[in-house]
Design an enzyme around this catalytic site. Structure first.
Site, PDB file in Angstrom:
ATOM      1  N   GLU A  88      16.002 -15.746  36.928  1.00  0.00           N
ATOM      2  CA  GLU A  88      14.967 -16.043  37.919  1.00  0.00           C
ATOM      3  C   GLU A  88      13.602 -15.770  37.290  1.00  0.00           C
ATOM      4  OE1 GLU A  88      12.435 -16.766  40.635  1.00  0.00           O
ATOM      5  OE2 GLU A  88      14.495 -17.000  41.392  1.00  0.00           O
ATOM      6  N   HIS A 110      24.556 -21.447  49.943  1.00  0.00           N
ATOM      7  CA  HIS A 110      25.090 -20.623  48.860  1.00  0.00           C
ATOM      8  C   HIS A 110      26.576 -20.879  48.601  1.00  0.00           C
ATOM      9  CE1 HIS A 110      21.478 -17.915  49.777  1.00  0.00           C
ATOM     10  NE2 HIS A 110      21.254 -18.522  48.635  1.00  0.00           N
ATOM     11  N   THR A 153      13.700 -24.052  43.668  1.00  0.00           N
ATOM     12  CA  THR A 153      12.837 -24.454  44.760  1.00  0.00           C
ATOM     13  C   THR A 153      12.588 -25.953  44.654  1.00  0.00           C
ATOM     14  OG1 THR A 153      10.902 -23.907  43.424  1.00  0.00           O
ATOM     15  CG2 THR A 153      11.732 -22.199  44.889  1.00  0.00           C
ATOM     16  N   ASP A 154      11.751 -26.492  45.525  1.00  0.00           N
ATOM     17  CA  ASP A 154      11.409 -27.910  45.468  1.00  0.00           C
ATOM     18  C   ASP A 154      10.714 -28.234  44.145  1.00  0.00           C
ATOM     19  OD1 ASP A 154      12.429 -28.178  48.016  1.00  0.00           O
ATOM     20  OD2 ASP A 154      10.494 -27.946  48.999  1.00  0.00           O
ATOM     21  N   PRO A 201       6.386 -23.996  39.557  1.00  0.00           N
ATOM     22  CA  PRO A 201       7.228 -23.536  38.449  1.00  0.00           C
ATOM     23  C   PRO A 201       8.577 -24.237  38.354  1.00  0.00           C
ATOM     24  CG  PRO A 201       7.164 -21.903  40.212  1.00  0.00           C
ATOM     25  CD  PRO A 201       6.123 -22.935  40.546  1.00  0.00           C
ATOM     26  N   ASP A 203      17.151 -14.742  45.428  1.00  0.00           N
ATOM     27  CA  ASP A 203      17.626 -14.016  46.617  1.00  0.00           C
ATOM     28  C   ASP A 203      19.015 -13.436  46.409  1.00  0.00           C
ATOM     29  OD1 ASP A 203      19.622 -16.155  47.447  1.00  0.00           O
ATOM     30  OD2 ASP A 203      17.772 -17.290  47.656  1.00  0.00           O
ATOM     31  N   ASP A 210      19.720 -23.358  41.180  1.00  0.00           N
ATOM     32  CA  ASP A 210      19.355 -22.995  42.552  1.00  0.00           C
ATOM     33  C   ASP A 210      17.836 -22.901  42.608  1.00  0.00           C
ATOM     34  OD1 ASP A 210      19.054 -21.947  45.051  1.00  0.00           O
ATOM     35  OD2 ASP A 210      20.201 -20.113  44.688  1.00  0.00           O
TER      36      ASP A 210
END
EC number: 2.5.1.16
Length: 275
Positions: free
Chosen positions: A106, A62, A157-158, A162, A86, A155
């Site tokens: 998000e 972060h 995900t892999d 999505p 998060d 930021d």
């Protein structure tokens, strides 16, 4: 009986952690979500079987996805985080006094809610008066907001499920258009050991759009190989020309003025990926 959680980071490599407790599991509209407690890394957020963040090492990721671009920019006032439900990136962004507004976009609102419930150390800034939380598609969001942001952080995900579209050149073009004339964007771009082709592709895509493109790395124990990369695209400011003597001391654990430029000094095998 001992219980262990294993993430299979590649078809032949994994990371295994001894667990103490499972706080929450569910299948959201977009992915499998779990919040578990591990002996080594504390509470751990897992999406589709992949570690996203842990209490013990989250600060590295972060801080590095936020402070490097924010201190490269001369006067960032408005920042956008795509993904990052998060809230850790948002927490770091609002440490900068110049920031007037930070937007989190998000796609999975359940990630936000579960993080607020179980990860208050990370999500603590999501209710700050400077923060706007948008539950929606980040690709759609940047296409609808032109010439608006000083800094954008992806930021994600892999690059599966999505998040696939967040690694596409069309998305980077939309980000370019969403930035102001001196804007900067950073995306997490996976492990130089395990994702060489991805890093090369993303770097070349970003380089085709931005006059200044840089790759930098850091160590994150729970991410595949423990060695992680970020790709920066900048319209005007070069992080290698940042006056690090003018960077103020802020509350960080990993990032500091002394490493601002050093993280761009790449091992030869990594530098070869982006020649």
């Amino acid at each position: 009986m001992e219980l262990w959680y294993t993430e299979y980071q590649t078809s032949s490599v994994g990371i295994t952690c001894k667990t103490k407790k499972t706080y929450h599991t569910e299948k959201t509209e977009y992915q499998e979500l779990a919040l578990i407690d591990t002996e080594q890394f504390g509470k751990m957020l897992v999406l589709d079987g992949t570690v996203q963040t842990t209490i013990e090492d989250e600060f590295v990721y972060h801080e590095m996805i936020t402070h490097v671009p924010l201190f490269t920019h001369k006067n960032p006032k408005k920042a956008l985080v795509i993904g990052g439900g998060d809230g850790g990136a948002i927490r770091e962004i609002i440490k900068h006094p110049s920031i007037e507004k930070a937007v989190l976009c998000e796609i999975d609102g359940r990630v936000i809610e579960v993080s607020k419930q179980y990860l208050p150390e990370i999500s603590c800034a999501l209710d700050d008066k400077k923060v706007e939380v948008v539950v929606g598609d980040g690709i759609k969001y940047v296409n609808e907001h032109k010439n608006e942001f000083d800094v954008i952080m992806v930021d994600s995900t892999d690059p599966v499920g999505p998040a696939v579209g967040l690694f596409a050149v069309d998305f980077y073009k939309a980000i370019y258009d969403s930035l102001k004339e001196d804007g900067i964007f950073v995306a997490q771009t996976e492990s130089p050991f395990f994702h060489k082709d991805l890093i090369t592709k993303v770097f070349n895509d970003v380089k085709s759009l931005f006059p200044i493109t840089r790759l930098y790395t850091c160590a994150i124990p729970t991410y595949p190989s423990g060695y992680w990369s970020f790709t920066m695209g900048s319209k005007k400011y070069d992080p290698l020309e940042t006056d690090t003597d003018s960077i103020p001391n802020i509350d960080t654990k990993y990032y500091c003025p002394q490493i601002h430029k050093s993280v761009f000094s790449l091992p030869k095998f990594v530098a070869d990926l982006v020649k």
